[in-house]
Design an enzyme around this catalytic site. Sequence first.
Site, PDB file in Angstrom:
ATOM      1  N   GLU A  39     -14.959  12.689  22.949  1.00 30.77           N
ATOM      2  CA  GLU A  39     -14.368  11.342  22.933  1.00 30.77           C
ATOM      3  C   GLU A  39     -15.459  10.286  23.091  1.00 30.77           C
ATOM      4  OE1 GLU A  39     -11.323  11.291  25.915  1.00 30.77           O
ATOM      5  OE2 GLU A  39      -9.875  12.273  24.607  1.00 30.77           O
ATOM      6  N   LYS A  96      -9.639  13.415  -1.270  1.00 23.65           N
ATOM      7  CA  LYS A  96      -9.057  13.252  -2.617  1.00 23.65           C
ATOM      8  C   LYS A  96     -10.203  13.240  -3.633  1.00 23.65           C
ATOM      9  CE  LYS A  96      -4.907  11.191  -0.672  1.00 23.65           C
ATOM     10  NZ  LYS A  96      -4.045   9.995  -0.539  1.00 23.65           N
ATOM     11  N   ARG A 133     -10.393  17.350   4.708  1.00 23.29           N
ATOM     12  CA  ARG A 133      -9.243  16.473   4.987  1.00 23.29           C
ATOM     13  C   ARG A 133      -9.630  15.568   6.142  1.00 23.29           C
ATOM     14  NH1 ARG A 133      -5.465  18.157   1.740  1.00 23.29           N
ATOM     15  NH2 ARG A 133      -4.156  16.398   2.279  1.00 23.29           N
ATOM     16  N   THR A 136      -9.527   8.135   2.291  1.00 21.07           N
ATOM     17  CA  THR A 136      -9.475   9.534   2.686  1.00 21.07           C
ATOM     18  C   THR A 136     -10.749  10.178   2.168  1.00 21.07           C
ATOM     19  OG1 THR A 136      -8.352  10.200   0.662  1.00 21.07           O
ATOM     20  CG2 THR A 136      -6.954   9.687   2.554  1.00 21.07           C
ATOM     21  N   ASP A 177      -7.385  -0.148   0.488  1.00 20.83           N
ATOM     22  CA  ASP A 177      -7.181   1.275   0.761  1.00 20.83           C
ATOM     23  C   ASP A 177      -7.569   2.043  -0.497  1.00 20.83           C
ATOM     24  OD1 ASP A 177      -6.263   3.834   1.097  1.00 20.83           O
ATOM     25  OD2 ASP A 177      -4.297   3.256   1.888  1.00 20.83           O
TER      26      ASP A 177
HETATM   27  C1  LIG Z   1      -3.187   9.600   0.403  1.00 18.05           C
HETATM   28  C2  LIG Z   1      -3.121   8.171   0.800  1.00 18.05           C
HETATM   29  C3  LIG Z   1      -3.100   7.793   2.153  1.00 18.05           C
HETATM   30  C4  LIG Z   1      -2.842   8.747   3.276  1.00 18.05           C
HETATM   31  O1  LIG Z   1      -3.634   9.772   3.438  1.00 18.05           O
HETATM   32  P1  LIG Z   1      -3.213  11.013   4.370  1.00 18.05           P
HETATM   33  O2  LIG Z   1      -4.530  11.635   4.608  1.00 18.05           O
HETATM   34  O3  LIG Z   1      -2.280  11.826   3.530  1.00 18.05           O
HETATM   35  O4  LIG Z   1      -2.571  10.488   5.592  1.00 18.05           O
HETATM   36  C5  LIG Z   1      -3.189   6.447   2.458  1.00 18.05           C
HETATM   37  N1  LIG Z   1      -3.255   5.522   1.493  1.00 18.05           N
HETATM   38  C6  LIG Z   1      -3.229   5.847   0.190  1.00 18.05           C
HETATM   39  C7  LIG Z   1      -3.297   4.760  -0.835  1.00 18.05           C
HETATM   40  C8  LIG Z   1      -3.149   7.178  -0.202  1.00 18.05           C
HETATM   41  O5  LIG Z   1      -3.105   7.487  -1.487  1.00 18.05           O
END
Ligand SMILES: *Cc1c(COP(=O)(O)O)cnc(C)c1O
Length: 422
Positions: A61, A234, A240, A231, A205
């Site tokens: 932490e 992806k 992850r 993230t 995002d």
């Molecule tokens: C996939 C995604 C998230 C969330 O990601 P997780 O790791 O599944 O919580 C947030 N914003 C956008 C635009 C996404 O495509």
Amino acid sequence: MTKRDPQGLTPLADVDPEVFALIRREEKAESETVRLIASENYASRAVLEATASVLTNKYSEGYPGKRYYEGQKQIDEIEELARARMKTVFGAEHVNVQPYSGSPANLAVYLAFVKPGETIMGLGLPAGGHLTHGWNVSITGKFFNSVPYGVRQDDHRIDMDQVRDLARQHRPKLIWCGTTAYPRTIDFAAFRTIADEVGAILAADIAHIAGLVAGGVHPSPIGIADVVTMTTHKTFRGPRGAAILCKSQHASAIDRAVFPGLQGGPHNATTAAIAVAAGEAQQPSFKEYAARIVENARALGAALEAKGFRLITGGTDNHLLLVDMTPKGIGGKPYARALDRAGIVANYNAIPFDPRKPMDPSGVRLGTPAIASRGMGPAEMERIAAWMAEVAENPQDEARLDRIAGEVKELCQAFPAPGIIL
Ligand SMILES: *Cc1c(COP(=O)(O)O)cnc(C)c1O
């Protein structure tokens, strides 16, 4: 019966054959199918190794140099490395690599900048936005006054006039731009102008497109948005996890929001794997991979259109296609199911202004990151489009679907899946 094993060195296959067999089956499935889930990919062996390391044993932490636990020498170096590499890849002033995933990263942005009940704006879920941008079933739509914007009726592009009008009317504290099912480039500068006019924080995002931004095939929001969330699993092709990138002036607000605001100990194995992925993203081959994603999406779109499929917005600028199945006379859900039987994995998805229900919508979403990682190119997109057309015309013909699955498997054998040792 498990044998006595004080050192815990018995392999998974012997300790738990049931879980082992399921993972092996997943490896086989990921190897033998054409995976078109736009948010999925293949992490490299190096990323998987870091993810499965002893770093999972550590509690740490705090942040490098400011921990609440002793024994942090390696952990501090790993987190410093991950932060430094991510800063280099994205050209960011500050990076936080501790959010557990994309959704918690977005919650940290709320916690840093908005109070419960205050107004926020984001693209509505049915138009391709993410749950965490204020959609009503998400905590973000319940704890904040959410004013969603949408896409235009005629061309299904984000309606910047509506964004401006709603922003002037509702004076949001925070505006989200970024999408989860939108095939076009995001105009970050246009959002910046609107955010400035109403005094809002602009959050970009880039969960889906982070790999495209890192690879230079989508404009970057760094230096334009106040804060950027992403993230790492992806298009970025890491573990992850997630990262938040921001200007120095917001660094302490973001760091405090992640810890102690939302989380306890960071997932250090993930942090190490983010460092590995960021290292991979600095290689010239990553640029080629990113370019191939976009090239494949365009090629797949063109091949599908030639076969009578209808693409939302008429095409794509990025890694994904949203296909309206209405002209093919089949819903998105039964079509996705038939594709799955044929070895092509995609998800059913609502299209803008979808007349059908969310659980049985009109469209499917297709993405090319995973098949680009395998090294497939435009010639393979032609073959995939041909199979997809055949499935759309014969969704009940199981013998035919099985035949296609066999052909898909053969194609896949020529393009080994990264990270998987069969
Ligand atoms: C996939 C995604 C998230 C969330 O990601 P997780 O790791 O599944 O919580 C947030 N914003 C956008 C635009 C996404 O495509």
